[in-house]
Design an enzyme around this catalytic site. Sequence first.
Site, PDB file in Angstrom:
ATOM      1  N   SER A 138      62.227 -22.491  16.537  1.00 18.22           N
ATOM      2  CA  SER A 138      62.018 -21.037  16.569  1.00 18.22           C
ATOM      3  C   SER A 138      63.187 -20.401  17.300  1.00 18.22           C
ATOM      4  O   SER A 138      63.876 -21.060  18.095  1.00 18.22           O
ATOM      5  CB  SER A 138      60.726 -20.722  17.329  1.00 18.22           C
ATOM      6  N   TYR A 151      54.214 -22.279  23.963  1.00 15.41           N
ATOM      7  CA  TYR A 151      54.902 -22.218  22.669  1.00 15.41           C
ATOM      8  C   TYR A 151      56.404 -22.341  22.846  1.00 15.41           C
ATOM      9  O   TYR A 151      57.070 -23.165  22.209  1.00 15.41           O
ATOM     10  CB  TYR A 151      54.540 -20.906  21.952  1.00 15.41           C
TER      11      TYR A 151
END
Length: 256
Positions: A138, A151
Site C-alpha cells: 500500500s 494496517y
Amino acid sequence: MDLTAKQVVVTGGAKGIGGAAVTRFLEEGACVTVLDMDEKQARERLVNFEDRSFFIHCDVSKADQVKGAFNQIDVRFGAVDVLVNNAGIQRYSTVTDTTEEEWDLVMNVNLKSAFLCSKYAIPLMQKRGKGVVINVASVQSFITQRKVAPYTTSKTAMLGLTRSIAVDYAPDIRAVAVCPGTVDTPMLRWAANQSPDPEEVYREVREMHLTQRIAEPVEIADLILYLSSDKAAFITGQAIRIDGGLGLVVAGSVRQ
Ligand code: NAD
C-alpha cells in the site's frame, strides 16, 4: 505480456483489486487459482473460464489451510509461475486502542498470509526453474493516515518480506511489491461506510490524490500483470507506487 498457460495464484481474488487481477490474467490466457473465503463472488468471476480456473476456499491467514491449498495446486498443476499475495483487511485503531486480537488478525491476514503462501508457492516455482511473487502492499507502506496502526505496520513489513524473497531466491525468482493509493473496491466502500457521510469520504479521498480521482481496480491489476511478465524481468526487490501522487504535496502548501 505473454502470460499464456502461466500458472497464477491470486489470494483474495474474488473481488476488488485481486478480482480485477484474476480477470485480467484470465483474459491474457493464464490459468488462475483463486484462494478466497468468498466462494460466491469468486465463482461468479470465474464462470466463463472454467477450463482455466480453479477456486479453493481458503483463509490465507491459517497455516493448515494454506498448506492444504498448495498441496491441491501441486497435485492438479504441478507448478506455480506467479503468486499474487493480495488478500488484506483494514481496521481503524491507534496503538493504545488496538486489542491484541485485532492486531493479530490484521497482521495474520495482511502479512503472515503472504509469508505462508510464499513458503508453499516458492518450491512449486523452483520446479519450474523460475517464478514471480507480487505482494500487494500500500501507499501506507510509506505514509500513514491516522488510526491505522496495525494496517500500516503490516503493509510496511511487506516491503521487507519482498526484499527477503528477492534476495534469497535470485536470480530465478523475482519479488515485487505493488503499493496502491486509494482504489474503488468493496474495502473502500466498507471504510467509507464507517462514516456518517460516505459520499463526503469519497470526495475527500479523491482530492487527496494529485490526479483528483481514485483508481479503478483494473489499473492496479494491469501493473500486477506487467510486473508478473517477462517484460519486467529486470525489476526485483522493489516497491512500486501506483498512487495518483498521494502524499506528495507538502502539508499546508497553497494551491495555485
Ligand atoms: P477487498 O476487501 O475489496 O477484497 C479483498 C478480498 O480478499 C476479498 O475477496 C476477501 O474475501 C478476501 N480476503 C480477505 N481476507 C481473507 C482471508 N483471510 N483469506 C482469504 N481471502 C481473504 O480489498 P481490496 O481493496 O481489493 O484490497 C486488496 C489488497 O489491496 C489488500 O491487501 C489491501 O490492503 C490493498 N490495498 C487496497 C487499497 C484500496 O484503496 N482499496 C489501497 C492500497 C492497498
